[in-house]
Design a protein around this motif. Structure first.
Motif, PDB file in Angstrom:
ATOM      1  N   ALA A 115       0.843  -1.200   0.000  1.00 51.86           N
ATOM      2  CA  ALA A 115       0.000   0.000   0.000  1.00 51.86           C
ATOM      3  C   ALA A 115       0.874   1.244   0.000  1.00 51.86           C
ATOM      4  O   ALA A 115       1.813   1.356   0.797  1.00 51.86           O
ATOM      5  N   ILE A 116       0.570   2.138  -0.909  1.00 53.19           N
ATOM      6  CA  ILE A 116       1.213   3.454  -0.948  1.00 53.19           C
ATOM      7  C   ILE A 116       0.251   4.446  -0.306  1.00 53.19           C
ATOM      8  O   ILE A 116      -0.878   4.600  -0.765  1.00 53.19           O
ATOM      9  N   CYS A 117       0.685   5.083   0.757  1.00 51.92           N
ATOM     10  CA  CYS A 117      -0.169   6.089   1.393  1.00 51.92           C
ATOM     11  C   CYS A 117       0.288   7.477   0.962  1.00 51.92           C
ATOM     12  O   CYS A 117       1.285   8.012   1.465  1.00 51.92           O
ATOM     13  N   GLN A 118      -0.401   8.035   0.002  1.00 49.71           N
ATOM     14  CA  GLN A 118      -0.114   9.391  -0.497  1.00 49.71           C
ATOM     15  C   GLN A 118      -0.850  10.355   0.428  1.00 49.71           C
ATOM     16  O   GLN A 118      -1.909  10.855   0.113  1.00 49.71           O
ATOM     17  N   MET A 119      -0.257  10.592   1.589  1.00 52.37           N
ATOM     18  CA  MET A 119      -1.017  11.239   2.655  1.00 52.37           C
ATOM     19  C   MET A 119      -0.926  12.760   2.604  1.00 52.37           C
ATOM     20  O   MET A 119       0.096  13.326   2.198  1.00 52.37           O
ATOM     21  N   PRO A 120      -2.012  13.416   3.003  1.00 52.89           N
ATOM     22  CA  PRO A 120      -2.004  14.877   3.104  1.00 52.89           C
ATOM     23  C   PRO A 120      -1.414  15.295   4.438  1.00 52.89           C
ATOM     24  O   PRO A 120      -2.101  15.364   5.449  1.00 52.89           O
ATOM     25  N   VAL A 121      -0.140  15.550   4.470  1.00 50.87           N
ATOM     26  CA  VAL A 121       0.569  15.868   5.718  1.00 50.87           C
ATOM     27  C   VAL A 121       0.085  17.204   6.265  1.00 50.87           C
ATOM     28  O   VAL A 121      -0.019  18.199   5.534  1.00 50.87           O
ATOM     29  N   THR A 122      -0.232  17.213   7.562  1.00 48.44           N
ATOM     30  CA  THR A 122      -0.623  18.455   8.225  1.00 48.44           C
ATOM     31  C   THR A 122       0.624  19.067   8.844  1.00 48.44           C
ATOM     32  O   THR A 122       1.269  18.467   9.715  1.00 48.44           O
ATOM     33  N   LEU A 123       0.958  20.247   8.407  1.00 52.98           N
ATOM     34  CA  LEU A 123       2.227  20.882   8.761  1.00 52.98           C
ATOM     35  C   LEU A 123       2.318  21.160  10.261  1.00 52.98           C
ATOM     36  O   LEU A 123       1.431  21.799  10.842  1.00 52.98           O
ATOM     37  N   GLY A 124       3.396  20.645  10.878  1.00 49.41           N
ATOM     38  CA  GLY A 124       3.658  20.956  12.276  1.00 49.41           C
ATOM     39  C   GLY A 124       2.706  20.316  13.266  1.00 49.41           C
ATOM     40  O   GLY A 124       2.668  20.722  14.430  1.00 49.41           O
ATOM     41  N   ARG A 125       1.945  19.276  12.824  1.00 51.38           N
ATOM     42  CA  ARG A 125       0.996  18.606  13.722  1.00 51.38           C
ATOM     43  C   ARG A 125       1.255  17.106  13.753  1.00 51.38           C
ATOM     44  O   ARG A 125       0.542  16.307  13.149  1.00 51.38           O
ATOM     45  N   PRO A 126       2.318  16.691  14.457  1.00 50.39           N
ATOM     46  CA  PRO A 126       2.615  15.259  14.530  1.00 50.39           C
ATOM     47  C   PRO A 126       1.480  14.460  15.142  1.00 50.39           C
ATOM     48  O   PRO A 126       1.302  13.283  14.811  1.00 50.39           O
ATOM     49  N   ASP A 127       0.701  15.063  16.032  1.00 50.04           N
ATOM     50  CA  ASP A 127      -0.422  14.356  16.650  1.00 50.04           C
ATOM     51  C   ASP A 127      -1.466  13.963  15.613  1.00 50.04           C
ATOM     52  O   ASP A 127      -1.907  12.805  15.554  1.00 50.04           O
ATOM     53  N   LEU A 128      -1.847  14.919  14.759  1.00 50.01           N
ATOM     54  CA  LEU A 128      -2.860  14.631  13.740  1.00 50.01           C
ATOM     55  C   LEU A 128      -2.327  13.660  12.698  1.00 50.01           C
ATOM     56  O   LEU A 128      -3.042  12.749  12.254  1.00 50.01           O
ATOM     57  N   ASN A 129      -1.080  13.855  12.279  1.00 56.70           N
ATOM     58  CA  ASN A 129      -0.493  12.964  11.275  1.00 56.70           C
ATOM     59  C   ASN A 129      -0.383  11.533  11.796  1.00 56.70           C
ATOM     60  O   ASN A 129      -0.619  10.569  11.069  1.00 56.70           O
ATOM     61  N   THR A 130      -0.053  11.383  13.075  1.00 52.68           N
ATOM     62  CA  THR A 130       0.088  10.047  13.647  1.00 52.68           C
ATOM     63  C   THR A 130      -1.257   9.332  13.720  1.00 52.68           C
ATOM     64  O   THR A 130      -1.347   8.136  13.398  1.00 52.68           O
ATOM     65  N   VAL A 131      -2.290  10.039  14.131  1.00 55.49           N
ATOM     66  CA  VAL A 131      -3.634   9.431  14.165  1.00 55.49           C
ATOM     67  C   VAL A 131      -4.030   8.960  12.770  1.00 55.49           C
ATOM     68  O   VAL A 131      -4.548   7.856  12.589  1.00 55.49           O
ATOM     69  N   TYR A 132      -3.773   9.790  11.773  1.00 55.04           N
ATOM     70  CA  TYR A 132      -4.099   9.424  10.383  1.00 55.04           C
ATOM     71  C   TYR A 132      -3.338   8.159   9.978  1.00 55.04           C
ATOM     72  O   TYR A 132      -3.911   7.216   9.400  1.00 55.04           O
ATOM     73  N   MET A 133      -2.053   8.102  10.289  1.00 55.85           N
ATOM     74  CA  MET A 133      -1.217   6.964   9.889  1.00 55.85           C
ATOM     75  C   MET A 133      -1.622   5.688  10.635  1.00 55.85           C
ATOM     76  O   MET A 133      -1.631   4.581  10.065  1.00 55.85           O
ATOM     77  N   GLU A 134      -1.962   5.810  11.928  1.00 60.27           N
ATOM     78  CA  GLU A 134      -2.412   4.639  12.683  1.00 60.27           C
ATOM     79  C   GLU A 134      -3.652   4.027  12.051  1.00 60.27           C
ATOM     80  O   GLU A 134      -3.758   2.783  11.928  1.00 60.27           O
ATOM     81  N   GLU A 135      -4.569   4.882  11.628  1.00 62.59           N
ATOM     82  CA  GLU A 135      -5.791   4.377  11.000  1.00 62.59           C
ATOM     83  C   GLU A 135      -5.487   3.697   9.673  1.00 62.59           C
ATOM     84  O   GLU A 135      -6.059   2.645   9.350  1.00 62.59           O
TER      85      GLU A 135
END
Length: 820
Positions: free
Chosen positions: A11-31
Motif C-alpha cells: 500500500a502506498i499512502c499518499q497522505m495529506p501531511v498536516t504541517l507541524g501537527r505530529p499528533d494529527l499525522n500520527t492518528v491518520y497513519m495509525e488508521e
C-alpha cells in the motif's frame, strides 16, 4: 526478488501531511495501518517527514516539539504490533547523547521501518538538498556527515558503503530484502556516490524512496527519466512515495502533488497514483510488473490543478468561518482571474467583489468588472473612492499635478484600506492580484495593491495569467465567465490619464519579451551578460521563444535594447524592498520570489564582462551617435547643472551650451560674458564625452535652438541630436501653450520636429499628454538648486558652497559677482 516467485501486497499512502501537527499525522497513519492490515496488505509505505511535516522552519530547534515527534514515532511502531504488516515512514530521528556543531540535539531526516511492534530499521537520509526552499543541512545530520563524525571520533577511515544497510521485510511467502532511501537520494548525479547503487550491490531486491517532493511543471517527467536511467544500472523494482497537500515557509506556499509511482525493474511505470489524490493505493508487487502508460496532462491543466490544490489546502487551514475572499475587481485580467479562481475554490457565496473607481477608471473596465461579477453570481459592490483620495491628498499637501506618483499611490492605498476593512467586517481575507512580472519589477504600491493575505498568481508571468483565465472559461466553468473584452484590453493601472503598463506582456497568442525576461532572470538565473551575449549572437529571440521580429519591434536599435535591459535589471533589484514585504506566493515554477529565491537589499551590479559585451554589441550593431545638447544660461553654473550632465549616461556625447546675451532671458545678462566663460570652463572641464560649446561667447550672439540643431547635425552627420529641457517648459504642450511653442524661435515647428530629452523628477513625471512628439523622459534624482537661488543667496550674504563647485565659488567670491 530476482529469479524468485516472491510477491507482496503493498500500500502506498499518499497522505495529506498536516504541517507541524505530529499528533494529527500520527492518528491518520495509525488508521491507515489498521485498514491496510485488515485488507491483507503486507507493506504500507508513507512519505518522507510525514510525522512532523517537512517545511516547518526552525521548529526543528524546539526540543519539546522534537521529543513529541519521537514519541509519535514510537506510537507508530506499536501500531504494527500483532499485525502482519510492515510500516515504513519518514520522520525526525535523534541520536542519543549526541550533539550537533551548534550545540543542539543531533537530528537526522530519518527513515523508519516497523513490524509486529519492533523496529526493523532506523536510518537517515544520505544526500541532503540545500537549494531553493530546502535547507536540510541547517537542521539535520546526513549519512555522509555521520560517517565523518564516526571517522573523527574513532580516528580511522570509513567507506561510505559501511554506513548503509538493507532491511529484511517479512512476507507471507518468506521475506524481501529492501533498500530504503529518501527523496534526494535518487537524484544522485551531482553527488559523489549513489545510494541506490550501493544498496543494490548489497543485495537489495527492491528500492523504496520516501519523498516530500514539491510540484513544479514537468518535474514528474524529469523524475521518470532519472529513475529509468538509475534502474538501467540497478535493475530492481522501485517504489516512489510522495505526499500531497501544501506546506509553507512563511513566504511561499509549497505544493505537493503526490504522483507516487511504482517502476518495474526496467524503469517503466507499473503504477501511477493520480496527482493530488489523498489516500492509500494498493498494488501487487512482483518482479514481472507490466508497464502502463503514464498520466500525461497538458501544461495548463497541471497548473490549474496544482494552484487550486495548494491554495485550497492553504485556505482550509483557516477556520471555516474565515474562508471568505475579498477581491478588488478592476476589470483587468489579473483581478478577473482572481475572482474566477476563488469562486471555483470557495463558491460564489464566499467571494466578495469590489470595484473601487476614481475619475481615471474607464467605463469599459467598469463594465467588464460588472459583467464578471454577474457571470460568477457573487456579491458585487461599486465603491467610488475619488472623494477619499482627494481628502487624503489635501490632508497631506499632495498636488495631483506636481506630485503625480504620490497621487497614484494614494489611490492604490485607499483601495487596500477599503478591501482590508471589508475583510475585517466579514471575517475573511483579501487578495493580492499581482503577477510575477509586476512582482519582479516592483510595479505596484507598497501597502496598496501589493498587500493582501496571499498573492496566488505571484509566480505566473502575464501570459500564464491569460492562459489560466482562458482555461476557466473553457474547462472549469465551460462558459464565458471572463468576457473576451477583458482578454483584449491593454493592461493598465488607471491611476492617471492614458496610463498603460510599461511592459511587453505575453497573451494567448504570443510570448511577451518582459514575461520571458523575468522567467530567464528568475528560473534560469540569467544576468545582463547572458542577454547581451545572446543578442549579439542573434539567438535571443529563439532562446526566449519569441516571435521573430519582436526585438526589432520593441527596440529599433541596440541602444534601445541596452537601455531597457539596464533599466529592467536595476528595477529587479530595487523591487526587493517591496517583495520582502509582499504576501506569500505559491511556487509553480522552477524559481519563485519569496524564500525560494533568496535575495538581499542591494543595488544592481553590471559586471566588467557585461561592459565588454555591451561595447561589442554597439560595434556589431552600429547605431547613430546620440548627442545631448544641454543649453542654458548657467549664470552661474551650479552643482545641479553638473549633476544633470553626469546623469545623461545614455548619450554618447554631451554638449554644454551656455547661451549668449538674450533680451528674453535677463538671467543670461547679469555678469559680463568673460566671467561666464571662465565659470563654464571651471564647471565643465572637457572630456571624451563632454564638450563645452562657447560659440555664443565667442561671437557675442545668441544661437536659437533650431540653429543649434542644424549646427550639430552638420558637425555629426547621421547622429541623433537630443535637446535637454526641463519638464516645466512643456506644460500645456497638448494645447499648444508650452513655453517652447509660445515663446521660442520657430517654436511650433521645432516642437514637432526636434528630439527632446525631458528631465523629470523621479516619482512625478511630466503629463504625457503634454509631451512633444519626439521625446524621451529622463528621471533625475536628488538634484537641488537653481541659478536664481544661487544669486539670491549671494545678494543676501549667505554661503553658496553647497550649490556650486569650490572652483566656481572661489571665482565668484574673488570677483564679487552677483552682489547687486
Amino acid at each position: 526478488m530476482p529469479n524468485s516467485e516472491k510477491k507482496a501486497k503493498v500500500a502506498i499512502c499518499q497522505m495529506p501531511v498536516t504541517l507541524g501537527r505530529p499528533d494529527l499525522n500520527t492518528v491518520y497513519m495509525e488508521e491507515e495501518i489498521k485498514k491496510a492490515a485488515a485488507d491483507g496488505v503486507e507493506i504500507i509505505i508513507f512519505p518522507e517527514m510525514c510525522v512532523p511535516g517537512y517545511l516547518i522552519g526552525d521548529a526543528y530547534e524546539d526540543e519539546s516539539f522534537v521529543f513529541d515527534v519521537l514519541n509519535c514515532n514510537e506510537r507508530l511502531r506499536l501500531a504494527t504490533k500483532d499485525l502482519a504488516i510492515t510500516a515504513i515512514f519518514g520522520s525526525i530521528s535523534a541520536h542519543a547523547q549526541a550533539w550537533g556543531e551548534d550545540g543542539r540535539m543531533l537530528k537526522s531526516n530519518g527513515i523508519f521501518a516497523a513490524a509486529n511492534g519492533e523496529w526493523l530499521y532506523q536510518g537517515e537520509k544520505s544526500l541532503q538538498p540545500n537549494y531553493r526552499m530546502f535547507d536540510d543541512d541547517r537542521h539535520f545530520c546526513s549519512k555522509r556527515k555521520l560517517r565523518d563524525r564516526i571517522e573523527a571520533s574513532a580516528n580511522r577511515a570509513m567507506t561510505i558503503q559501511s554506513m548503509f544497510e538493507t532491511v529484511e521485510i517479512p512476507l507471507a511467502t518468506g521475506s524481501i530484502i529492501a533498500g530504503i532511501i529518501e527523496c534526494e537520494d535518487m537524484w544522485d548525479k551531482d553527488y559523489p556516490f549513489s545510494p541506490t547503487k550501493i544498496l543494490v550491490e548489497m543485495g537489495a531486491e527492491l528500492i523504496i524512496n520516501l519523498s516530500a517532493s514539491p510540484w513544479t511543471w514537468q518535474k514528474n517527467r524529469k523524475r521518470h527519466s532519472v529513475v529509468k536511467e538509475l534502474l538501467t544500472e540497478n535493475p530492481v523494482p522501485f517504489v516512489y512515495v510522495n505526499n500531497t497537500g501544501v506546506q509553507n515557509n512563511g513566504k511561499n506556499l509549497v505544493i505537493f502533488d503526490g504522483s507516487s509511482t511504482v517502476y518495474n525493474q526496467a524503469g517503466d511505470i507499473a503504477l501511477e497514483v493520480p496527482p493530488f489524490f489523498a489516500g492509500t493505493e494498493t498494488f501487487d508487487l512482483s518482479w514481472e510488473m507490466p508497464a502502463i502508460e503514464p498520466i500525461i496532462l497538458d501544461d495548463t491543466t497541471q497548473l490549474y490543478q496544482a494552484l487550486r490544490h495548494g491554495v485550497k489546502q492553504f485556505l482550509w487551514n483557516m477556520p471555516p468561518e474565515r474562508r471568505k475572499m475579498i477581491i478588488g475587481l478592476s476589470g483587468g485580467i489579473d483581478s478577473a482571474l482572481a475572482a474566477a479562481f476563488y469562486v471555483d475554490i470557495l463558491g460564489p457565496r464566499n467571494v466578495y467583489l469590489y470595484n473601487l473607481p476614481t475619475d481615471f477608471n474607464s467605463d469599459e473596465t467598469k463594465s467588464i468588472a460588472a459583467e464578471i461579477a454577474r457571470n460568477l453570481g457573487t456579491h458585487y459592490e461599486v465603491v467610488p473612492i475619488q472623494g477619499v483620495v482627494d481628502a487624503i491628498a489635501k490632508a497631506t499637501g499632495c498636488d495631483p499635478e506636481k506630485d503625480e506618483l504620490t497621487y497614484e499611490n494614494i489611490q492604490a492605498r485607499v483601495r487596500m484600506e477599503i478591501l482590508a476593512a471589508e475583510a475585517q467586517k466579514l471575517g475573511g481575507l483579501f487578495s493580492c492580484n499581482s503577477n510575477k512580472v509586476e512582482v519582479a519589477f516592483g510595479y505596484g504600491t507598497m501597502y496598496g495593491d501589493i498587500a493582501g493575505y496571499l498573492a496566488a498568481f505571484g509566480d505566473l508571468v502575464k501570459r500564464e495569467v491569460y492562459q489560466l483565465a482562458d482555461y476557466f472559461n473553457r474547462v472549469v466553468f465551460e462558459r464565458e465567465i471572463i468576457p473576451q473584452s477583458c482578454f483584449k484590453i491593454k493592461p493598465k493601472a488607471e491611476l492617471k490619464r492614458d496610463q498603460k503598463d510599461p511592459f511587453d506582456y505575453g497573451n494567448l497568442e504570443v510570448r511577451g519579451y518582459h514575461d520571458e525576461m523575468v522567467r530567464a532572470m528568475t528560473e534560469f538565473r540569467w544576468n545582463p551578460e547572458k542577454f547581451v551575449e545572446k543578442y549579439v549572437a542573434g539567438k535571443l529571440e529563439k532562446e526566449l521563444k519569441l516571435e521573430p521580429g519582436t526585438l526589432k519591434r520593441l527596440f529599433p536599435n541596440v541602444r534601445d535594447f541596452l537601455s531597457d535591459l539596464e533599466k529592467s535589471w536595476r528595477l529587479f533589484f530595487d523591487a526587493y524592498r517591496k517583495r520582502v514585504q509582499a504576501p506569500p506566493i505559491p511556487i509553480v515554477t522552477k524559481r519563485a520570489f519569496g524564500f525560494d529565491l533568496r535575495e538581499a537589499l542591494m543595488s544592481a551590479h553590471f559586471t566588467a564582462r557585461y561592459h565588454t559585451l555591451r561595447d561589442l554589441a554597439l560595434k556589431v550593431f552600429p547605431a547613430p551617435l546620440e548627442i545631448a545638447v544641454f543649453g542654458g544660461s548657467f549664470n552661474p553654473p551650479g552643482r545641479h547643472h553638473q549633476e544633470i550632465a553626469g546623469m545623461l549616461t545614455m548619450f554618447d556625447k554631451i554638449v554644454i551650451v551656455p547661451c549668449g546675451a538674450r533680451a528674453d532671458k535677463p538671467s543670461a545678462n547679469i555678469v559680463p560674458i568673460e566671467h561666464r566663460r571662465v565659470m563654464a570652463l571651471l564647471a565643465f572641464p572637457e572630456s571624451e564625452r563632454i564638450k563645452l560649446d562657447l560659440h555664443d561667447f565667442e561671437t557675442g550672439e545668441y544661437t536659437p535652438t533650431y540653429l543649434l540643431d542644424r549646427r550639430y547635425k552638420e558637425l555629426y552627420p547621421g547622429s541623433e541630436i537630443w535637446h535637454v529641457i526641463g519638464e516645466d517648459i512643456i506644460a500645456g504642450g497638448s494645447k499648444g501653450e508650452s513655453e517652447i511653442q509660445r515663446t521660442w524661435n520657430r517654436g511650433p515647428q521645432i516642437w514637432e520636429t526636434l528630439n527632446w530629452a525631458v528631465l523629470t523628477r523621479k516619482g512625478y513625471g511630466a503629463d504625457k499628454a503634454d509631451l512633444p512628439p519626439h521625446h524621451m523622459l529622463i528621471e533625475v534624482e536628488g538634484v537641488f538648486g537653481s541659478g536664481t537661488l544661487i544669486r539670491d543667496r549671494l545678494k543676501d550674504g549667505f554661503a553658496i558652497n553647497d550649490l556650486v563647485s569650490p572652483q566656481v565659488a572661489d571665482y565668484i567670491y574673488e570677483h564679487d559677482l552677483y552682489l547687486e
